[in-house]
Design an enzyme around this catalytic site. Structure first.
Site, PDB file in Angstrom:
ATOM      1  N   SER A  50      87.246  40.085 -14.414  1.00 15.10           N
ATOM      2  CA  SER A  50      88.670  39.978 -14.739  1.00 15.10           C
ATOM      3  C   SER A  50      89.121  38.553 -14.436  1.00 15.10           C
ATOM      4  CB  SER A  50      89.465  40.958 -13.877  1.00 15.10           C
ATOM      5  OG  SER A  50      89.404  40.525 -12.519  1.00 15.10           O
ATOM      6  N   ASP A  83      87.183  41.163 -18.808  1.00 20.04           N
ATOM      7  CA  ASP A  83      87.881  42.451 -18.721  1.00 20.04           C
ATOM      8  C   ASP A  83      89.398  42.202 -18.688  1.00 20.04           C
ATOM      9  OD1 ASP A  83      88.021  45.219 -18.374  1.00 20.04           O
ATOM     10  OD2 ASP A  83      88.032  45.060 -16.182  1.00 20.04           O
ATOM     11  N   GLY A 180      91.631  52.838 -10.897  1.00 21.62           N
ATOM     12  CA  GLY A 180      91.776  53.086  -9.466  1.00 21.62           C
ATOM     13  C   GLY A 180      91.073  54.349  -9.000  1.00 21.62           C
ATOM     14  N   SER A 215      85.716  55.611 -13.523  1.00 22.07           N
ATOM     15  CA  SER A 215      84.963  55.903 -12.294  1.00 22.07           C
ATOM     16  C   SER A 215      85.048  57.395 -11.988  1.00 22.07           C
ATOM     17  CB  SER A 215      85.539  55.101 -11.116  1.00 22.07           C
ATOM     18  OG  SER A 215      84.976  53.802 -11.082  1.00 22.07           O
ATOM     19  N   ASN A 255      83.629  51.823 -18.409  1.00 17.53           N
ATOM     20  CA  ASN A 255      83.965  50.831 -17.374  1.00 17.53           C
ATOM     21  C   ASN A 255      83.999  51.446 -15.979  1.00 17.53           C
ATOM     22  OD1 ASN A 255      84.392  49.140 -19.507  1.00 17.53           O
ATOM     23  ND2 ASN A 255      86.464  48.566 -18.928  1.00 17.53           N
TER      24      ASN A 255
HETATM   25  P1  13P Z   1      87.927  52.316 -12.550  1.00 23.14           P
HETATM   26  O1  13P Z   1      89.076  51.923 -11.674  1.00 23.14           O
HETATM   27  O2  13P Z   1      87.967  53.756 -12.905  1.00 23.14           O
HETATM   28  O3  13P Z   1      86.608  51.944 -11.952  1.00 23.14           O
HETATM   29  O4  13P Z   1      88.065  51.511 -13.949  1.00 23.14           O
HETATM   30  C1  13P Z   1      87.591  50.208 -14.083  1.00 23.14           C
HETATM   31  C2  13P Z   1      88.029  49.588 -15.356  1.00 23.14           C
HETATM   32  O5  13P Z   1      88.461  50.214 -16.293  1.00 23.14           O
HETATM   33  C3  13P Z   1      87.880  48.129 -15.448  1.00 23.14           C
HETATM   34  O6  13P Z   1      88.423  47.623 -16.627  1.00 23.14           O
HETATM   35  O1  G3H Z   2      90.639  47.248 -14.611  1.00 29.78           O
HETATM   36  C1  G3H Z   2      90.563  46.364 -13.766  1.00 29.78           C
HETATM   37  C2  G3H Z   2      89.412  46.232 -12.856  1.00 29.78           C
HETATM   38  O2  G3H Z   2      89.352  47.293 -11.956  1.00 29.78           O
HETATM   39  C3  G3H Z   2      89.367  44.863 -12.231  1.00 29.78           C
HETATM   40  O3  G3H Z   2      90.184  44.733 -11.137  1.00 29.78           O
HETATM   41  O4  G3H Z   2      91.686  42.804 -11.679  1.00 29.78           O
HETATM   42  O5  G3H Z   2      91.233  43.498  -9.286  1.00 29.78           O
HETATM   43  O6  G3H Z   2      89.473  42.360 -10.653  1.00 29.78           O
HETATM   44  P1  G3H Z   2      90.681  43.266 -10.659  1.00 29.78           P
HETATM   45 ZN    ZN Z   3      90.145  48.608 -17.345  1.00 34.48          ZN
END
Ligand code: 13P
Ligand code: G3H
Ligand code: ZN
Length: 310
Positions: A50, A83, A180, A215, A255
């Protein structure tokens, strides 16, 4: 093998009824843990960062770590993906920095604006040999108590127009997942909207679909975090069987970020509680790295179905 785009990966995944895991990375240990799993199982993998990850680790470090993974493991295809790129400018920077895939997430904007921004990114990215993921519909965030209350599911009747007008290479849709570790309220029965996924797939035959917020929040790690001084009561994710079902349909990219965070945090907390004398960070980061490998191997075999597909 050099770092590749997701084009070939998705084509094979769609035809083979499996999905590629896309894992968020921020540091060396996570990348090593992931790549060991992919290499041992001969599985393709997507490393994604990200904009916040880039601020944390620094772009050069992240890119060089991914390059090191590709250098050491020429036997597996590795894609490097941005991402949740917020706008054209962020996507442009990541394309320039050598990412092979970018996500433009303009899903919170009105439909026409989402199309406009996505099309602009596609034009630029394609001219540089980079593929583009876009998003339609919105996922609930970590702050929301129940995913379905605040998210808006993807409207299948919009997907053909969106894809044809933007030229995007894959599409993230909202069918009840959320970002999350608190995706559903304890005591409720999580249920993804497979009817929406089916309708989208019918309207976009052969087109790769992406699931964010996917997740499964393994309860063994939730328990471990809570038992060793953490506080994530009631954390709950998407049932693995439902992810497996999605992977066998049009979903080609799943993801995963929160599961990695939980596994690493749980193992580090446990290690430090059991070895209070230890202050050698290689020991607890090493334990966390191994935990990533084990958990991801399980995901690749039992959830994604991408083992042996490199
Ligand atoms: P989770 O928070 O379910 O692991 O999703 C991650 C995600 O979509 C990152 O883009
Ligand atoms: O969807 C987002 C991911 O979980 C990445 O999280 O922006 O804290 O790196 P982050
Ligand atoms: Zn995401």
């Amino acid at each position: 093998m050099p770092i590749v785009t997701t084009k070939e990966m998705f084509k094979k995944a769609y035809e083979g009824g499996y999905a590629i895991g896309a894992f968020n990375v921020n540091n060396m240990e996570t990348i090593q843990g992931l790549i060991t799993a992919a290499s041992e199982l001969h599985a393709p993998i997507i490393l994604q960062a990200s904009a916040i990850a880039r601020v944390y680790a620094g772009n050069t470090y992240l890119r060089k770590l991914a390059e090191a993974a590709a250098h050491d493991h020429p036997e597996i295809p590795i894609a490097l993906h941005l991402d949740h790129g917020a706008d054209f400018e962020v996507c442009r920077q990541f394309v320039e920095e050598g990412y092979t895939s970018v996500m433009i997430d303009a899903s919170s904007r009105p439909f026409e604006e989402n199309i406009e921004e996505t099309a602009k990114v596609v034009e630029y990215a394609h001219a540089h040999g980079v593929v583009v993921e876009a998003e339609l519909g919105s996922l609930a965030g970590i702050e929301d108590e129940v995913a379905s209350e605040n998210s808006s599911y993807t409207k299948p009747e919009q997907v053909e127009e969106f894809v044809s007008k933007t030229g995007c290479d894959s599409l993230a849709i909202a069918i009840g997942t959320s970002h999350g570790a608190f995706k559903f309220k304890p005591g409720t029965k999580p249920q993804l909207r497979f009817d929406i996924l089916e309708e989208v797939a019918k309207r976009l035959p052969g087109f790769p679909i992406v699931l964010h917020g996917a997740s499964s929040v393994p309860q063994e790690f939730v328990k471990m975090v809570n038992e060793y001084g953490g506080n994530v009561p009631g954390a709950m994710g998407v049932p693995e069987e439902q992810l497996r079902r999605a992977a066998s349909m049009a979903v080609c990219k799943i993801n995963i970020d929160s599961d990695i965070r939980l596994a690493m945090t749980g193992e580090i907390r446990k290690h430090l509680a059991e070895h209070p004398e230890n202050f050698d960070y290689r020991k607890y980061l090493g334990v966390a790295r191994d935990a990533v490998t084990d958990m991801v191997k399980h995901k690749m075999i039992d959830v994604l179905g991408c083992d042996g597909k490199a």
